[in-house]
Design an enzyme around this catalytic site. Structure first.
Site, PDB file in Angstrom:
ATOM      1  N   ASP A 140      -8.006  -5.133  -0.653  1.00 37.15           N
ATOM      2  CA  ASP A 140      -8.397  -5.901  -1.850  1.00 37.15           C
ATOM      3  C   ASP A 140      -8.032  -7.376  -1.767  1.00 37.15           C
ATOM      4  O   ASP A 140      -8.410  -8.148  -2.651  1.00 37.15           O
ATOM      5  CB  ASP A 140      -7.717  -5.284  -3.079  1.00 37.15           C
ATOM      6  CG  ASP A 140      -8.250  -3.897  -3.347  1.00 37.15           C
ATOM      7  OD1 ASP A 140      -7.442  -2.957  -3.427  1.00 37.15           O
ATOM      8  OD2 ASP A 140      -9.482  -3.750  -3.423  1.00 37.15           O
TER       9      ASP A 140
ATOM     10  N   HIS B 273       0.857  -1.184   0.000  1.00 40.70           N
ATOM     11  CA  HIS B 273       0.000   0.000   0.000  1.00 40.70           C
ATOM     12  C   HIS B 273       0.894   1.235   0.000  1.00 40.70           C
ATOM     13  O   HIS B 273       1.980   1.236   0.568  1.00 40.70           O
ATOM     14  CB  HIS B 273      -0.891   0.016   1.257  1.00 40.70           C
ATOM     15  CG  HIS B 273      -2.064   0.914   1.128  1.00 40.70           C
ATOM     16  ND1 HIS B 273      -2.006   2.252   1.424  1.00 40.70           N
ATOM     17  CD2 HIS B 273      -3.328   0.674   0.700  1.00 40.70           C
ATOM     18  CE1 HIS B 273      -3.190   2.795   1.206  1.00 40.70           C
ATOM     19  NE2 HIS B 273      -4.014   1.871   0.768  1.00 40.70           N
TER      20      HIS B 273
HETATM   21  C1  SDX Z   1      -6.012   0.363  -3.061  1.00 41.65           C
HETATM   22  O1  SDX Z   1      -4.278   4.785  -1.818  1.00 41.65           O
HETATM   23  C2  SDX Z   1      -5.280   4.153  -1.307  1.00 41.65           C
HETATM   24  O2  SDX Z   1      -5.756   4.449  -0.223  1.00 41.65           O
HETATM   25  C3  SDX Z   1      -5.808   3.018  -2.158  1.00 41.65           C
HETATM   26  C4  SDX Z   1      -6.857   2.135  -1.490  1.00 41.65           C
HETATM   27  C5  SDX Z   1      -8.129   2.864  -1.273  1.00 41.65           C
HETATM   28  O3  SDX Z   1      -8.899   2.444  -0.403  1.00 41.65           O
HETATM   29  O4  SDX Z   1      -8.414   3.802  -2.053  1.00 41.65           O
HETATM   30  O5  SDX Z   1      -6.364   1.623  -0.280  1.00 41.65           O
HETATM   31  C6  SDX Z   1      -7.203   0.940  -2.390  1.00 41.65           C
HETATM   32  O6  SDX Z   1      -5.712   0.780  -4.151  1.00 41.65           O
HETATM   33  C7  SDX Z   1      -5.175  -0.648  -2.332  1.00 41.65           C
HETATM   34  C8  SDX Z   1      -3.929  -1.079  -3.159  1.00 41.65           C
HETATM   35  C9  SDX Z   1      -4.417  -2.135  -4.153  1.00 41.65           C
HETATM   36  N1  SDX Z   1      -3.341  -2.480  -5.104  1.00 41.65           N
HETATM   37  C10 SDX Z   1      -2.758  -3.704  -5.041  1.00 41.65           C
HETATM   38  O7  SDX Z   1      -2.971  -4.548  -4.178  1.00 41.65           O
HETATM   39  C11 SDX Z   1      -1.809  -3.971  -6.187  1.00 41.65           C
HETATM   40  C12 SDX Z   1      -0.557  -4.667  -5.643  1.00 41.65           C
HETATM   41  N2  SDX Z   1       0.172  -3.690  -4.830  1.00 41.65           N
HETATM   42  C13 SDX Z   1       1.032  -2.840  -5.477  1.00 41.65           C
HETATM   43  O8  SDX Z   1       1.145  -2.752  -6.792  1.00 41.65           O
HETATM   44  C14 SDX Z   1       1.654  -1.781  -4.601  1.00 41.65           C
HETATM   45  O9  SDX Z   1       1.815  -2.247  -3.344  1.00 41.65           O
HETATM   46  C15 SDX Z   1       0.964  -0.460  -4.570  1.00 41.65           C
HETATM   47  C16 SDX Z   1       0.663   0.033  -5.955  1.00 41.65           C
HETATM   48  C17 SDX Z   1      -0.313  -0.561  -3.806  1.00 41.65           C
HETATM   49  C18 SDX Z   1       1.903   0.474  -3.927  1.00 41.65           C
HETATM   50  O10 SDX Z   1       3.049   0.454  -4.775  1.00 41.65           O
HETATM   51  P1  SDX Z   1       4.352   1.204  -4.365  1.00 41.65           P
HETATM   52  O11 SDX Z   1       4.051   2.630  -4.173  1.00 41.65           O
HETATM   53  O12 SDX Z   1       5.475   0.846  -5.274  1.00 41.65           O
HETATM   54  O13 SDX Z   1       4.602   0.537  -2.959  1.00 41.65           O
HETATM   55  P2  SDX Z   1       5.802   0.773  -2.102  1.00 41.65           P
HETATM   56  O14 SDX Z   1       6.476   2.069  -2.424  1.00 41.65           O
HETATM   57  O15 SDX Z   1       5.375   0.554  -0.710  1.00 41.65           O
HETATM   58  O16 SDX Z   1       6.787  -0.411  -2.585  1.00 41.65           O
HETATM   59  C19 SDX Z   1       7.924  -0.654  -1.837  1.00 41.65           C
HETATM   60  C20 SDX Z   1       8.626  -1.816  -2.499  1.00 41.65           C
HETATM   61  C21 SDX Z   1       8.889  -1.608  -3.996  1.00 41.65           C
HETATM   62  O17 SDX Z   1      10.051  -2.326  -4.265  1.00 41.65           O
HETATM   63  P3  SDX Z   1      11.455  -1.492  -4.331  1.00 41.65           P
HETATM   64  O18 SDX Z   1      11.305  -0.472  -5.439  1.00 41.65           O
HETATM   65  O19 SDX Z   1      11.631  -0.852  -2.969  1.00 41.65           O
HETATM   66  O20 SDX Z   1      12.493  -2.559  -4.645  1.00 41.65           O
HETATM   67  O21 SDX Z   1       7.794  -2.982  -2.422  1.00 41.65           O
HETATM   68  C22 SDX Z   1       7.545  -3.467  -3.720  1.00 41.65           C
HETATM   69  C23 SDX Z   1       7.774  -2.320  -4.684  1.00 41.65           C
HETATM   70  O22 SDX Z   1       8.154  -2.819  -5.960  1.00 41.65           O
HETATM   71  N3  SDX Z   1       6.140  -3.885  -3.749  1.00 41.65           N
HETATM   72  C24 SDX Z   1       5.745  -5.109  -4.025  1.00 41.65           C
HETATM   73  C25 SDX Z   1       4.349  -5.073  -3.890  1.00 41.65           C
HETATM   74  N4  SDX Z   1       3.965  -3.850  -3.553  1.00 41.65           N
HETATM   75  C26 SDX Z   1       5.088  -3.113  -3.461  1.00 41.65           C
HETATM   76  N5  SDX Z   1       6.412  -6.232  -4.370  1.00 41.65           N
HETATM   77  C27 SDX Z   1       5.648  -7.331  -4.580  1.00 41.65           C
HETATM   78  N6  SDX Z   1       4.301  -7.391  -4.471  1.00 41.65           N
HETATM   79  C28 SDX Z   1       3.630  -6.276  -4.129  1.00 41.65           C
HETATM   80  N7  SDX Z   1       2.293  -6.319  -4.037  1.00 41.65           N
END
Ligand code: SDX
Length: 392
Positions: free
Chosen positions: A327, A270
């Site tokens: 989700d 998130h």
């Molecule tokens: C919603 O914003 C809100 O409030 C949204 C929401 C709402 O109610 O409106 O809460 C609803 O959208 C929830 C999120 C739903 N999306 C997913 O579940 C999709 C899977 N998750 C991701 O794609 C991701 O976690 C995000 C998009 C939600 C956040 O992405 P970020 O900004 O890249 O997350 P981060 O900065 O915390 O990531 C840190 C690291 C990164 O790796 P590095 O660049 O540090 O090496 O963690 C990795 C990311 O690549 N990472 C993941 C991951 N999510 C982040 N690796 C594997 N699997 C994942 N799901």
């Protein structure tokens, strides 16, 4: 302050606006709506009550709740011309494509009668959107399965009305299952608002230009559709089905950790929560309740539970503070209730509409509000002279 966004050349500010609706502490996994913890609202309240709270700032007394619920019920029907509008879509159109189109088309019916400078007209538009979203979503489902649309039946609850419009047929009476009704109502509460997420920020930015609320909510629906946002519930269940059985979980965890693999664990991580999403906690509990009450089991839930357990023991997810979000489990419940995966994000949009309109109202009612105008860090070429094509 340049309008609604704070732009400070010194650093990329993350604060986009001031709001009193929802508070999130991502490190502690805290989510409050007007000060009330999401866990208490999910257990004790109803979606209509939480909608009133988000719109008006206080929990209603019984009289206020009855009046609000009655008002909403008076706006559940859709103009008959809009029913015709559905016929322009392919039968296999994604429900979110239909939601974007139909909600945007509401502008054609209400734009002229919605003076957004008038608080009363803003609230009427808000009520119209909250009330019509279940009808629009149910009609999108009916259209996709070739069944006739059912009109709203306003002696049912908000959520019961939606269940009947979705799963009822003219040929026979439809009994709302109270366990399903309560579970779905709770899911709507969990999705009602979430501070300045991508789709809410989209609604605010669109609204800051003075666009009518129907067009703004259509913009929010479009943004929510993305798999990184509201589309994650559909993607998460598809992922759980692809994993299929617990023995395959390590393979998918390895893929999620592989920087060369674009795969991510859907429903995990998130932008704000670096702790357990409090909504996921309630969601997991609700899965157990629905499965027990419906006497169903689904191996996918077992895969979800084991995936969560294994991921939360894995250094990669622990170090990056990646936890299940709202989700991760929602699709398991919605599937058990009978919704196809393509309807999951439409239900998210249905529930989030109250948050979108409450945030829109909050912004528009601020007399200091200006049009949003985010800036950029320019990375293109420095100034240079034009070169005639004969010299290129
Ligand atoms: C919603 O914003 C809100 O409030 C949204 C929401 C709402 O109610 O409106 O809460 C609803 O959208 C929830 C999120 C739903 N999306 C997913 O579940 C999709 C899977 N998750 C991701 O794609 C991701 O976690 C995000 C998009 C939600 C956040 O992405 P970020 O900004 O890249 O997350 P981060 O900065 O915390 O990531 C840190 C690291 C990164 O790796 P590095 O660049 O540090 O090496 O963690 C990795 C990311 O690549 N990472 C993941 C991951 N999510 C982040 N690796 C594997 N699997 C994942 N799901």
């Amino acid at each position: 302050q340049t309008g609604m966004f704070t732009y400070d050349p010194g650093f990329t500010s993350t604060a986009s606006c001031e709001s009193g609706l929802t508070f999130i502490d991502g490190d502690e996994g805290v989510l409050l709506h007007r000060g009330y913890p999401i866990g208490q609202l999910a257990e004790e309240s109803s979606f209509m009550e939480v909608s009133y709270l988000l719109l008006n700032g206080e929990l209603p007394n019984q009289g206020e709740l009855n009046k609000f619920t009655h008002t909403i019920s008076r706006h559940t029907m859709l103009h008959e011309q809009l029913a015709t509008f559905y016929r322009g879509f392919r039968r296999d159109a994604h429900p979110m494509a239909i939601m974007c189109g139909v909600v945007g088309a509401l502008s054609a019916f209400y734009h002229d009668s919605t003076d957004i400078t008038d608080p009363t007209q803003r609230m009427i538009a808000s009520h119209r959107l909250i009330a019509k979203m279940p009808t629009i979503a149910a009609m999108a489902y009916k259209y996709s399965v070739g069944q006739p649309f059912l009109y709203p039946q306003n002696d049912l609850s908000y959520t019961g009305n939606f269940l009947r419009m979705t799963f009822g047929v003219p040929a026979e009476p439809y009994e709302v299952n109270p366990v399903v009704e309560k579970a779905l109502d709770r899911i709507f509460i969990l999705h009602a608002d979430h501070e300045q997420n991508a789709s809410t920020s989209t609604v605010r930015l669109a609204g800051s230009s003075g666009a009518n609320p129907f067009a703004c909510i259509a913009a929010g629906i479009a943004c929510l559709w993305g798999p990184a946002h509201g589309g994650a519930n559909e993607a998460a269940l598809n992922m759980l089905h692809e994993i299929g059985r617990p023995e395959r979980i390590p393979e998918f965890i390895a893929r999620a950790k592989d920087k060369n693999d674009p795969f991510r664990l859907m429903g995990f991580g998130h932008r704000v929560y670096k702790n357990y999403d409090p909504r996921a906690t309630v969601m997991q509990k609700t899965v157990r309740e629905v499965f027990a009450a419906l006497n169903v089991s689904n191996p996918v839930f077992e895969v979800a539970l084991q995936l969560e357990e294994m991921a939360l023991k894995d250094d990669y997810f622990v170090e990056k503070k990646l936890f299940p979000n709202v989700d991760f489990y929602s699709g398991v419940i919605l599937s058990a209730i009978g919704f196809p995966t393509t309807m999951f994000t439409a239900l998210f949009a249905l529930a989030r509409t109250v948050g979108w309109v409450a945030q829109w109202n909050e912004m528009i009612s601020d007399p200091e509000q200006k049009i949003g105008r985010p800036r950029q860090l320019y990375t293109g070429p420095t100034e240079r002279d034009y070169v005639p094509i004969t010299s290129r």
